[in-house]
Design a protein around this motif. Structure first.
Motif, PDB file in Angstrom:
ATOM      1  N   ALA A 174     -13.297  11.361   3.453  1.00  0.00           N
ATOM      2  CA  ALA A 174     -12.260  11.226   4.474  1.00  0.00           C
ATOM      3  C   ALA A 174     -12.688  10.315   5.619  1.00  0.00           C
ATOM      4  N   ALA A 175     -13.919  10.494   6.108  1.00  0.00           N
ATOM      5  CA  ALA A 175     -14.377   9.683   7.238  1.00  0.00           C
ATOM      6  C   ALA A 175     -14.386   8.205   6.883  1.00  0.00           C
ATOM      7  N   GLN A 176     -14.791   7.898   5.659  1.00  0.00           N
ATOM      8  CA  GLN A 176     -14.814   6.505   5.208  1.00  0.00           C
ATOM      9  C   GLN A 176     -13.403   5.923   5.148  1.00  0.00           C
ATOM     10  N   LEU A 177     -12.450   6.705   4.628  1.00  0.00           N
ATOM     11  CA  LEU A 177     -11.077   6.212   4.499  1.00  0.00           C
ATOM     12  C   LEU A 177     -10.412   6.050   5.863  1.00  0.00           C
ATOM     13  N   LYS A 178     -10.808   6.889   6.822  1.00  0.00           N
ATOM     14  CA  LYS A 178     -10.156   6.872   8.139  1.00  0.00           C
ATOM     15  C   LYS A 178     -10.718   5.792   9.069  1.00  0.00           C
ATOM     16  N   ARG A 179     -11.833   5.216   8.709  1.00  0.00           N
ATOM     17  CA  ARG A 179     -12.421   4.170   9.552  1.00  0.00           C
ATOM     18  C   ARG A 179     -11.748   2.838   9.247  1.00  0.00           C
ATOM     19  N   VAL A 180     -11.224   2.185  10.267  1.00  0.00           N
ATOM     20  CA  VAL A 180     -10.477   0.938  10.091  1.00  0.00           C
ATOM     21  C   VAL A 180     -11.130  -0.174  10.926  1.00  0.00           C
ATOM     22  N   PRO A 181     -11.957  -1.029  10.307  1.00  0.00           N
ATOM     23  CA  PRO A 181     -12.518  -2.169  11.050  1.00  0.00           C
ATOM     24  C   PRO A 181     -11.402  -3.144  11.430  1.00  0.00           C
ATOM     25  N   LEU A 182     -11.506  -3.716  12.599  1.00  0.00           N
ATOM     26  CA  LEU A 182     -10.470  -4.625  13.097  1.00  0.00           C
ATOM     27  C   LEU A 182     -11.073  -5.966  13.485  1.00  0.00           C
ATOM     28  N   LYS A 183     -10.303  -7.000  13.281  1.00  0.00           N
ATOM     29  CA  LYS A 183     -10.690  -8.339  13.707  1.00  0.00           C
ATOM     30  C   LYS A 183     -10.006  -8.662  15.033  1.00  0.00           C
ATOM     31  N   GLN A 184     -10.474  -9.728  15.656  1.00  0.00           N
ATOM     32  CA  GLN A 184      -9.921 -10.119  16.953  1.00  0.00           C
ATOM     33  C   GLN A 184      -9.265 -11.495  16.888  1.00  0.00           C
ATOM     34  N   ASN A 185      -8.128 -11.612  17.559  1.00  0.00           N
ATOM     35  CA  ASN A 185      -7.559 -12.929  17.842  1.00  0.00           C
ATOM     36  C   ASN A 185      -7.651 -13.137  19.361  1.00  0.00           C
TER      37      ASN A 185
ATOM     38  N   GLY B 259      -7.781  -7.576   8.661  1.00  0.00           N
ATOM     39  CA  GLY B 259      -7.830  -8.793   7.876  1.00  0.00           C
ATOM     40  C   GLY B 259      -7.052  -8.625   6.582  1.00  0.00           C
ATOM     41  N   TYR B 260      -6.930  -9.709   5.828  1.00  0.00           N
ATOM     42  CA  TYR B 260      -6.185  -9.670   4.574  1.00  0.00           C
ATOM     43  C   TYR B 260      -6.912  -8.788   3.545  1.00  0.00           C
ATOM     44  N   GLY B 261      -6.150  -7.953   2.836  1.00  0.00           N
ATOM     45  CA  GLY B 261      -6.706  -7.136   1.765  1.00  0.00           C
ATOM     46  C   GLY B 261      -7.557  -5.968   2.218  1.00  0.00           C
ATOM     47  N   GLU B 262      -7.385  -5.508   3.444  1.00  0.00           N
ATOM     48  CA  GLU B 262      -8.212  -4.421   3.965  1.00  0.00           C
ATOM     49  C   GLU B 262      -7.437  -3.114   4.132  1.00  0.00           C
ATOM     50  N   MET B 263      -6.384  -2.942   3.352  1.00  0.00           N
ATOM     51  CA  MET B 263      -5.537  -1.749   3.513  1.00  0.00           C
ATOM     52  C   MET B 263      -5.821  -0.656   2.487  1.00  0.00           C
ATOM     53  N   GLU B 264      -6.855  -0.836   1.665  1.00  0.00           N
ATOM     54  CA  GLU B 264      -7.090   0.137   0.593  1.00  0.00           C
ATOM     55  C   GLU B 264      -7.363   1.537   1.134  1.00  0.00           C
ATOM     56  N   GLY B 265      -8.198   1.638   2.177  1.00  0.00           N
ATOM     57  CA  GLY B 265      -8.514   2.960   2.718  1.00  0.00           C
ATOM     58  C   GLY B 265      -7.275   3.702   3.186  1.00  0.00           C
ATOM     59  N   ILE B 266      -6.401   3.009   3.914  1.00  0.00           N
ATOM     60  CA  ILE B 266      -5.155   3.625   4.374  1.00  0.00           C
ATOM     61  C   ILE B 266      -4.258   3.928   3.183  1.00  0.00           C
ATOM     62  N   GLY B 267      -4.247   3.022   2.198  1.00  0.00           N
ATOM     63  CA  GLY B 267      -3.440   3.258   1.002  1.00  0.00           C
ATOM     64  C   GLY B 267      -3.860   4.519   0.273  1.00  0.00           C
ATOM     65  N   ARG B 268      -5.161   4.743   0.151  1.00  0.00           N
ATOM     66  CA  ARG B 268      -5.646   5.946  -0.515  1.00  0.00           C
ATOM     67  C   ARG B 268      -5.353   7.191   0.322  1.00  0.00           C
ATOM     68  N   LEU B 269      -5.503   7.061   1.638  1.00  0.00           N
ATOM     69  CA  LEU B 269      -5.271   8.200   2.525  1.00  0.00           C
ATOM     70  C   LEU B 269      -3.818   8.667   2.479  1.00  0.00           C
ATOM     71  N   PHE B 270      -2.895   7.703   2.351  1.00  0.00           N
ATOM     72  CA  PHE B 270      -1.465   8.030   2.328  1.00  0.00           C
ATOM     73  C   PHE B 270      -0.860   7.843   0.936  1.00  0.00           C
ATOM     74  N   MET B 271      -1.735   7.658  -0.079  1.00  0.00           N
ATOM     75  CA  MET B 271      -1.308   7.531  -1.470  1.00  0.00           C
ATOM     76  C   MET B 271      -0.201   6.492  -1.601  1.00  0.00           C
ATOM     77  N   ALA B 272      -0.442   5.343  -1.009  1.00  0.00           N
ATOM     78  CA  ALA B 272       0.547   4.259  -0.980  1.00  0.00           C
ATOM     79  C   ALA B 272       0.009   3.042  -1.715  1.00  0.00           C
ATOM     80  N   VAL B 273       0.885   2.403  -2.462  1.00  0.00           N
ATOM     81  CA  VAL B 273       0.538   1.175  -3.183  1.00  0.00           C
ATOM     82  C   VAL B 273       1.459   0.041  -2.751  1.00  0.00           C
ATOM     83  N   GLU B 274       2.751   0.283  -2.809  1.00  0.00           N
ATOM     84  CA  GLU B 274       3.729  -0.713  -2.381  1.00  0.00           C
ATOM     85  C   GLU B 274       3.881  -0.680  -0.860  1.00  0.00           C
ATOM     86  N   GLN B 275       4.281  -1.813  -0.286  1.00  0.00           N
ATOM     87  CA  GLN B 275       4.349  -1.922   1.166  1.00  0.00           C
ATOM     88  C   GLN B 275       5.285  -0.891   1.777  1.00  0.00           C
ATOM     89  N   GLU B 276       6.392  -0.595   1.101  1.00  0.00           N
ATOM     90  CA  GLU B 276       7.346   0.350   1.664  1.00  0.00           C
ATOM     91  C   GLU B 276       6.815   1.784   1.671  1.00  0.00           C
TER      92      GLU B 276
END
Length: 394
Positions: free
Chosen positions: A197-208, A260-277
């Protein structure tokens, strides 16, 4: 919830990317000359993909192993050799897949020793080891965390499945059934989720430019501790990946970081989501911001549990597990429904008789060393038999 979703949530691989296999062999020493005499492969759903007998190239007999799986030298004399099958075996096992088996390390070592694979697949799931950690029997001789490893037939029976054992294809299907059942087993699944859970809940962020300025401003205002924040679903605004989904982290209306691009897997697994909707529009989190040598950094930590715990809990009463074959009573059912066996009752009766003898001796009090020693021996004997009886009733 579908088991495919739980497979993805708990392992990172949906069932259509799970492959299960088993081998029957001439012995137990992969690197000491033993060889494969059959191999069976199925997918995560238990659909049969491949089966073949295999003709060994060195061994001429394997009497002890033959007693177990029934495959004789005569049965494989016209079968293909492993080199003739290696391309098809590789096509099923290698690639971006989770390789599952019952004592899968042993079967993979057999393939490695035969030259079918060059290295162990990075993603592996050993049903035998995972089952032992939550349902193994004590005391352990070699299992992990105080548990012995169980036979595949025992694990399958626990999950309501019977099959003809020691056939590599049927063993594969049984291992696939056990894998799917473990995903729906709250005892194993909750433990697994707590580990990741801790691994899936950690979300690294980039800066603009904008988010970096906001982080520097907030840190200068004293926002160094974790700050309540919100991840909002958005999309990449420029570059070759323009339009692809991502999350952006906000404190009030200030953006403090973007995925960043392609970094949504952890959130996808946490919320069992694959498609954007299927992804939530907004997720509660905490933002941890730092500024080092003028460089802004931010990491988000999701404070919601997602829907995995709910999906696991829902399976506690879900009767539509992917069970095929005849249902067997599980050890838990047997334990709950059985009465104490006659031997245990007899041991309790013996304990009572010994205690009665000790108490009767007190009525015949005689101040002598022999009387005292007799009473001590009788009481010690009672304690031993009573403990023996209690241990047998558990």
């Amino acid at each position: 919830m579908a088991n495919a979703d739980l497979s993805y949530a708990l392992t990172g691989y949906p069932l259509d990317k799970v492959v299960v296999f088993d081998t029957e062999t001439t012995g137990l020493d992969p690197y000491g000359g033993d060889e494969i005499v059959s191999i069976g492969i199925c997918d995560g759903y238990g659909n049969k993909l491949f089966y073949s007998l295999v003709k060994p190239t060195r061994k001429r007999s394997w009497k002890e192993a033959e007693k177990i799986h029934g495959i004789s030298p005569q049965a494989v004399k016209d079968a293909p050799k492993i080199k003739q099958l290696e391309d098809e075996i590789r096509s099923h096992i290698l690639g971006d897949k989770l390789v599952v088996g019952y004592n899968v390390e042993y079967d993979l070592m057999m393939l490695d020793a035969a030259g079918v694979i060059d290295e162990m697949p990075p993603a592996r799931f050993d049903v035998m080891r995972q089952y032992a950690m939550v349902h193994g029997t004590k005391p352990a001789r070699y299992g992990r965390e105080g548990y012995q490893w169980s036979k595949l037939t025992e694990c399958a029976s626990y999950y309501g499945y019977r099959f003809p054992a020691h056939n590599s294809l049927e063993d594969s299907v049984a291992a696939a059934h056990c894998y799917r059942s473990m995903l729906a087993d709250p005892i194993w699944a909750n433990r697994r989720f707590s580990d990741i859970a801790a691994q899936l809940k950690r979300v690294p962020l980039k800066q603009n430019k904008t988010s970096a300025e906001n982080v520097i401003h907030l840190v200068s205002e004293g926002a160094t501790a974790p700050v309540p924040a919100e991840l909002r679903l958005a999309s990449i605004t420029q570059g070759v990946n323009k339009g692809a989904p991502r999350y952006e982290c906000f404190i009030d209306d200030l953006c403090v970081g973007v995925q960043g691009y392609g970094e949504m897997e952890g959130i996808g697994r946490l919320f069992m989501a694959v498609e954007q909707e299927q992804f939530p529009r907004s997720i509660k989190c905490q933002a941890i911001m730092t500024v080092t040598a003028g460089k802004a950094k931010c990491t988000a930590s999701i404070t919601e549990d997602g829907i995995v715990p709910e999906a696991i809990g829902g399976n506690l009463s879900n009767k539509s597990l992917p069970i095929s074959g005849e249902r067997a009573d599980s050890p838990r059912d047997i334990e709950c429904n059985s009465k104490k066996p006659p031997r245990v009752v007899a041991r309790y009766a013996l304990s009572a008789l010994i205690l009665f003898t000790a108490l009767y001796g007190l009525t015949e009090f005689e101040p002598s060393i022999s009387w005292l020693l007799t009473e001590i021996i009788v009481l010690l004997l009672f304690a031993f038999v009573f403990k023996w009886a209690r241990g047998s009733s558990k």
